[in-house]
Enzyme design. Structure first.
Site, PDB file in Angstrom:
ATOM      1  N   ARG A 113      -8.438  -8.171  -5.330  1.00  0.00           N
ATOM      2  CA  ARG A 113      -7.245  -8.402  -6.161  1.00  0.00           C
ATOM      3  C   ARG A 113      -7.638  -9.421  -7.216  1.00  0.00           C
ATOM      4  O   ARG A 113      -8.079 -10.525  -6.881  1.00  0.00           O
ATOM      5  CB  ARG A 113      -6.077  -8.925  -5.325  1.00  0.00           C
ATOM      6  CG  ARG A 113      -4.909  -9.426  -6.160  1.00  0.00           C
ATOM      7  CD  ARG A 113      -3.675  -9.705  -5.346  1.00  0.00           C
ATOM      8  NE  ARG A 113      -3.076  -8.485  -4.852  1.00  0.00           N
ATOM      9  CZ  ARG A 113      -1.831  -8.406  -4.370  1.00  0.00           C
ATOM     10  NH1 ARG A 113      -1.074  -9.477  -4.307  1.00  0.00           N
ATOM     11  NH2 ARG A 113      -1.357  -7.259  -3.948  1.00  0.00           N
ATOM     12  N   HIS A 140      -2.099  -0.664  -9.300  1.00  0.00           N
ATOM     13  CA  HIS A 140      -1.928  -1.053  -7.891  1.00  0.00           C
ATOM     14  C   HIS A 140      -1.959   0.232  -7.046  1.00  0.00           C
ATOM     15  O   HIS A 140      -0.961   0.619  -6.441  1.00  0.00           O
ATOM     16  CB  HIS A 140      -0.613  -1.813  -7.721  1.00  0.00           C
ATOM     17  CG  HIS A 140      -0.520  -2.588  -6.444  1.00  0.00           C
ATOM     18  ND1 HIS A 140      -1.574  -2.719  -5.550  1.00  0.00           N
ATOM     19  CD2 HIS A 140       0.513  -3.279  -5.892  1.00  0.00           C
ATOM     20  CE1 HIS A 140      -1.179  -3.454  -4.528  1.00  0.00           C
ATOM     21  NE2 HIS A 140       0.073  -3.803  -4.706  1.00  0.00           N
ATOM     22  N   GLN A 143      -0.798   0.498  -3.312  1.00  0.00           N
ATOM     23  CA  GLN A 143       0.660   0.529  -3.158  1.00  0.00           C
ATOM     24  C   GLN A 143       1.168   1.962  -3.296  1.00  0.00           C
ATOM     25  O   GLN A 143       2.013   2.409  -2.509  1.00  0.00           O
ATOM     26  CB  GLN A 143       1.300  -0.365  -4.225  1.00  0.00           C
ATOM     27  CG  GLN A 143       2.815  -0.400  -4.152  1.00  0.00           C
ATOM     28  CD  GLN A 143       3.313  -1.027  -2.864  1.00  0.00           C
ATOM     29  OE1 GLN A 143       2.933  -2.121  -2.517  1.00  0.00           O
ATOM     30  NE2 GLN A 143       4.164  -0.321  -2.128  1.00  0.00           N
ATOM     31  N   ASP A 222      10.489  -2.636  -9.168  1.00  0.00           N
ATOM     32  CA  ASP A 222       9.562  -3.730  -8.883  1.00  0.00           C
ATOM     33  C   ASP A 222      10.065  -4.953  -9.648  1.00  0.00           C
ATOM     34  O   ASP A 222      10.959  -4.852 -10.500  1.00  0.00           O
ATOM     35  CB  ASP A 222       8.137  -3.332  -9.330  1.00  0.00           C
ATOM     36  CG  ASP A 222       7.091  -4.402  -9.012  1.00  0.00           C
ATOM     37  OD1 ASP A 222       7.355  -5.280  -8.170  1.00  0.00           O
ATOM     38  OD2 ASP A 222       5.999  -4.365  -9.621  1.00  0.00           O
ATOM     39  N   CYS A 262       8.144  -2.254  -3.880  1.00  0.00           N
ATOM     40  CA  CYS A 262       6.836  -2.613  -3.314  1.00  0.00           C
ATOM     41  C   CYS A 262       6.852  -3.974  -2.629  1.00  0.00           C
ATOM     42  O   CYS A 262       5.984  -4.261  -1.811  1.00  0.00           O
ATOM     43  CB  CYS A 262       5.764  -2.577  -4.395  1.00  0.00           C
ATOM     44  SG  CYS A 262       6.073  -3.778  -5.701  1.00  0.00           S
ATOM     45  N   ARG A 290       1.677   0.441   4.123  1.00  0.00           N
ATOM     46  CA  ARG A 290       0.458  -0.056   3.484  1.00  0.00           C
ATOM     47  C   ARG A 290      -0.697  -0.021   4.492  1.00  0.00           C
ATOM     48  O   ARG A 290      -1.810   0.393   4.173  1.00  0.00           O
ATOM     49  CB  ARG A 290       0.658  -1.508   2.991  1.00  0.00           C
ATOM     50  CG  ARG A 290       1.685  -1.701   1.892  1.00  0.00           C
ATOM     51  CD  ARG A 290       1.229  -1.114   0.577  1.00  0.00           C
ATOM     52  NE  ARG A 290      -0.057  -1.611   0.153  1.00  0.00           N
ATOM     53  CZ  ARG A 290      -0.253  -2.718  -0.559  1.00  0.00           C
ATOM     54  NH1 ARG A 290       0.774  -3.429  -0.973  1.00  0.00           N
ATOM     55  NH2 ARG A 290      -1.476  -3.094  -0.922  1.00  0.00           N
TER      56      ARG A 290
HETATM   57  N1  NVA Z   1       4.055  -5.991 -10.270  1.00  0.00           N
HETATM   58  C1  NVA Z   1       3.849  -7.010  -9.271  1.00  0.00           C
HETATM   59  C2  NVA Z   1       3.483  -6.373  -7.973  1.00  0.00           C
HETATM   60  C3  NVA Z   1       3.310  -7.341  -6.826  1.00  0.00           C
HETATM   61  C4  NVA Z   1       2.916  -6.639  -5.565  1.00  0.00           C
HETATM   62  C5  NVA Z   1       2.777  -7.992  -9.724  1.00  0.00           C
HETATM   63  O1  NVA Z   1       1.784  -7.552 -10.321  1.00  0.00           O
HETATM   64  O2  NVA Z   1       2.939  -9.185  -9.522  1.00  0.00           O
HETATM   65  N1   CP Z   2       3.270  -5.086  -2.531  1.00  0.00           N
HETATM   66  C1   CP Z   2       2.233  -5.946  -2.497  1.00  0.00           C
HETATM   67  O1   CP Z   2       1.130  -5.679  -2.965  1.00  0.00           O
HETATM   68  O2   CP Z   2       2.523  -7.132  -1.881  1.00  0.00           O
HETATM   69  P1   CP Z   2       1.575  -8.413  -1.826  1.00  0.00           P
HETATM   70  O3   CP Z   2       1.532  -9.011  -3.203  1.00  0.00           O
HETATM   71  O4   CP Z   2       2.263  -9.310  -0.836  1.00  0.00           O
HETATM   72  O5   CP Z   2       0.217  -8.001  -1.373  1.00  0.00           O
END
Ligand code: NVA
Ligand code: CP
Length: 303
Positions: A113, A140, A143, A222, A262, A290
């Site tokens: 990540r 992502h 997800q 989201d 998500c 997940r």
């Molecule tokens: N769109 C959000 C998803 C978090 C799982 C982000 O990138 O922060």
């Molecule tokens: N949905 C998701 O990716 O959650 P986290 O940011 O907690 O990993």
């Protein structure tokens, strides 16, 4: 038990944008995810990663992705090695490519990540082992696997399902559109100007939430302020305010429609509290899925 529907990924074994698996591979992966879910207590999948380790590199916070991968690797018999970006020499200037070369000598896969999709692609280019995108600002895909698994579980199949995504055209929306298309799901997106996905990615890309939600089998949203968007938070909240998923908007969806998110959620912003915690919410199953979807992905990449 693993069946003949468990092919290897062609060409590359990375999973960076969700475009990598074919539709047939995706179907097989989701079937396997359900099988792993049903057989979890009986140890289904145990031994698949016997003697192998998987690096889990997190440059940003995570609850679901980190825990589901760490638990998933362990349940498959492997060893998860969780690494925060700031504890790697990467933080002191070692290159992404050298980090990839070295990690490849120790582990069988790298989940990452990061704040830059290009950095993840560079890591994948230099790694000798599969690289899995655990979230970048643009994508992502893990997800999206859990999203589809949840739909498959709720509706018994995916072909022809209509999903409405309402809100910021962000990483989650993009991955849903990409992976949904491979699975034969019709993904319609409603976002305000300035927050829209690239043209042509979704089956319908509009500005009106009601138009997207009309007759939908699932309504998805989201956060309005993603990781990295914090400096722009107030403007985003104002621009996206008309895009909240609430009971009124849900009325336009199919009678059987479920609600997806998500997580993490901000009740009262992108989703009304009564909808998030209501009867139609599938978000807790979605979060659990997940784990199952990613275990199937790891089996596919490392089999
Ligand atoms: N769109 C959000 C998803 C978090 C799982 C982000 O990138 O922060
Ligand atoms: N949905 C998701 O990716 O959650 P986290 O940011 O907690 O990993």
């Amino acid at each position: 038990m693993r069946g003949a529907y468990h092919p290897r990924l062609p060409v590359t074994r990375d999973f960076l944008t969700g475009e990598e698996p074919t539709g047939a591979e995706l179907t097989a992966l989701l079937e396997r995810g359900l099988e792993l879910k049903v057989g979890r207590r009986g140890g289904e999948g145990r031994g698949a990663l016997d003697g192998r380790s998987v690096a889990l590199v997190f440059e940003k916070p995570s609850t679901r992705t980190r825990v589901s991968f760490e638990v998933g690797v362990a349940e498959l018999g492997g060893t998860p090695v969780v690494l925060r970006g700031d504890e790697l020499q990467l933080a002191r200037g070692e290159s992404v490519a050298d980090t990839a070369r070295v990690l490849s000598r120790y582990v069988s896969a790298i989940v990452v990540r990061a704040g830059s999709h290009e950095a993840v692609a560079e890591l994948a280019g230099a790694a000798a082992v599969p690289v899995v995108n655990g979230l970048t600002p643009e994508h992502h895909p893990c997800q999206a696997l859990a999203d589809l698994l949840t739909l498959r579980e709720r509706f018994g199949g995916l072909e022809g399902l209509k999903i409405a995504y309402v809100g910021d055209g962000n990483n989650v929306a993009r991955s849903l559109a990409i992976v949904g298309r491979s699975a034969g799901v019709e993904v319609k997106v409603a976002s305000p100007e300035g927050y829209r996905l690239e043209p042509g990615l979704a089956a319908l890309d509009c500005r009106d939430p009601r138009e997207a939600v009309e007759g939908a089998d699932a309504v998805y949203t989201d956060v309005w302020v993603s990781m990295g968007d914090e400096s722009d938070a107030e403007r985003r909240r104002a621009d996206l305010a008309p895009y909240q998923i609430n009971a009124d908007l849900l009325d336009a969806a199919s009678d059987r429609a479920i609600v997806l998110h998500c997580l993490p959620a901000h009740p009262g912003e992108e989703i009304a509290e009564d909808v998030l915690y209501g009867d139609r919410s599938a978000v807790w199953d979605q979060a659990e899925n997940r784990l199952h979807a990613q275990k199937a992905l790891l089996e596919l990449l490392l089999a």
